[in-house]
Design a protein around this motif. Structure first.
Motif, PDB file in Angstrom:
ATOM      1  N   UNK A   1       0.837  -1.198   0.000  1.00 63.04           N
ATOM      2  CA  UNK A   1       0.000   0.000   0.000  1.00 63.04           C
ATOM      3  C   UNK A   1       0.875   1.252   0.000  1.00 63.04           C
ATOM      4  N   UNK A   2       0.780   2.077  -1.036  1.00 63.30           N
ATOM      5  CA  UNK A   2       1.477   3.365  -1.011  1.00 63.30           C
ATOM      6  C   UNK A   2       0.811   4.290   0.016  1.00 63.30           C
ATOM      7  N   UNK A   3       1.603   5.097   0.675  1.00 60.23           N
ATOM      8  CA  UNK A   3       1.030   6.034   1.639  1.00 60.23           C
ATOM      9  C   UNK A   3       0.087   7.016   0.959  1.00 60.23           C
ATOM     10  N   UNK A   4       0.299   7.264  -0.320  1.00 61.16           N
ATOM     11  CA  UNK A   4      -0.590   8.163  -1.063  1.00 61.16           C
ATOM     12  C   UNK A   4      -1.991   7.580  -1.243  1.00 61.16           C
ATOM     13  N   UNK A   5      -2.167   6.273  -1.038  1.00 56.29           N
ATOM     14  CA  UNK A   5      -3.477   5.633  -1.169  1.00 56.29           C
ATOM     15  C   UNK A   5      -4.271   5.647   0.140  1.00 56.29           C
ATOM     16  N   UNK A   6      -3.649   6.083   1.235  1.00 54.71           N
ATOM     17  CA  UNK A   6      -4.329   6.064   2.537  1.00 54.71           C
ATOM     18  C   UNK A   6      -5.542   6.983   2.550  1.00 54.71           C
ATOM     19  N   UNK A   7      -6.601   6.499   3.170  1.00 52.68           N
ATOM     20  CA  UNK A   7      -7.807   7.301   3.371  1.00 52.68           C
ATOM     21  C   UNK A   7      -8.034   7.557   4.857  1.00 52.68           C
ATOM     22  N   UNK A   8      -7.544   6.653   5.696  1.00 50.82           N
ATOM     23  CA  UNK A   8      -7.731   6.838   7.129  1.00 50.82           C
ATOM     24  C   UNK A   8      -6.790   5.982   7.940  1.00 50.82           C
ATOM     25  N   UNK A   9      -6.503   6.456   9.138  1.00 49.02           N
ATOM     26  CA  UNK A   9      -5.660   5.742  10.095  1.00 49.02           C
ATOM     27  C   UNK A   9      -6.280   5.987  11.462  1.00 49.02           C
ATOM     28  N   UNK A  10      -6.503   4.903  12.218  1.00 51.02           N
ATOM     29  CA  UNK A  10      -7.147   5.049  13.516  1.00 51.02           C
ATOM     30  C   UNK A  10      -6.518   4.088  14.507  1.00 51.02           C
ATOM     31  N   UNK A  11      -6.143   4.594  15.671  1.00 50.87           N
ATOM     32  CA  UNK A  11      -5.628   3.779  16.770  1.00 50.87           C
ATOM     33  C   UNK A  11      -6.641   3.879  17.910  1.00 50.87           C
ATOM     34  N   UNK A  12      -7.547   2.896  18.017  1.00 46.97           N
ATOM     35  CA  UNK A  12      -8.611   2.985  19.026  1.00 46.97           C
ATOM     36  C   UNK A  12      -8.111   2.915  20.465  1.00 46.97           C
ATOM     37  N   UNK A  13      -6.902   2.406  20.686  1.00 46.95           N
ATOM     38  CA  UNK A  13      -6.407   2.295  22.058  1.00 46.95           C
ATOM     39  C   UNK A  13      -6.189   3.664  22.696  1.00 46.95           C
ATOM     40  N   UNK A  14      -5.908   4.667  21.873  1.00 38.63           N
ATOM     41  CA  UNK A  14      -5.705   6.022  22.389  1.00 38.63           C
ATOM     42  C   UNK A  14      -6.648   7.021  21.723  1.00 38.63           C
ATOM     43  N   UNK A  15      -7.602   6.502  20.973  1.00 45.04           N
ATOM     44  CA  UNK A  15      -8.610   7.320  20.289  1.00 45.04           C
ATOM     45  C   UNK A  15      -7.961   8.404  19.421  1.00 45.04           C
TER      46      UNK A  15
END
Length: 190
Positions: free
Chosen positions: A96-110
């Protein structure tokens, strides 16, 4: 209003993607610390994304992966990350290229980041004479939520839009209470 020739919006998106890159680099070296784990959403049609034909047929537009218990061989470069995951008991390798990212979520720290994908050239030409407007300002997509129970199973991010909020200056907040950073929060309002 003047035209932003510097394109601060693109520079900020690039900087936020570098946050994800740095986090994944650390995880590749030392593993996931504490309770941290990640939901990473990306456009499966973006240039450079590499998926098996089976996964591409199942997720033709967008896919969310979970990096928690069952992933292996995480490799991070300046422009991409590659990881092994199991989907329905079948091991797969994703690039996955970083340019394809749509979202990043770490629920442990919201903690969450939401990205705008680069518009194609014809869309940029249409908006070149007007100031940049984030395409999802008031109607940002719903927060990323896993659709499956297994830690490494993919989940489709919700395609539904949130209703327009009455306080458009406030950042979007997913149902879990995490704050998603959106660039239009920093843009001057008329």
């Amino acid at each position: 209003m003047s035209v932003d020739h510097i394109r601060y919006d693109l520079l900020a998106q690039e900087a936020l993607r570098s946050v994800v890159r740095r986090v994944l680099l650390d995880v590749a070296k030392t593993g996931l610390p504490g309770e941290h784990h990640f939901y990473i959403s990306f456009d499966t049609r973006a240039p450079g994304v590499r998926l098996s034909q089976r996964m591409l047929e199942k997720y033709p537009e967008e896919m969310t992966i979970v990096l928690q218990h069952q992933f292996w061989d995480l490799i991070v470069t300046d422009t991409t990350f590659e990881v092994g995951l199991s989907f329905g008991g079948i091991p797969e390798r994703l690039l996955v290229p970083f340019s394809a990212l749509k979202g990043f979520f770490d629920p442990s720290v919201k903690f969450g980041l939401q990205f705008e994908l680069a518009a194609n050239e014809s869309e940029e030409e249409e908006t070149e004479d007007s100031p940049f407007e984030a395409p999802r300002s008031a109607n940002a997509p719903a927060p990323l939520k896993p659709a499956r129970g297994a830690a490494s199973e993919p989940a489709l991010a919700s395609a539904a839009s949130n209703p327009a909020s009455s306080d458009q200056d406030a950042p979007e907040r997913p149902a879990s209470g995490a704050q998603v950073v959106q660039l239009d929060v920093f843009r001057n309002k008329k």
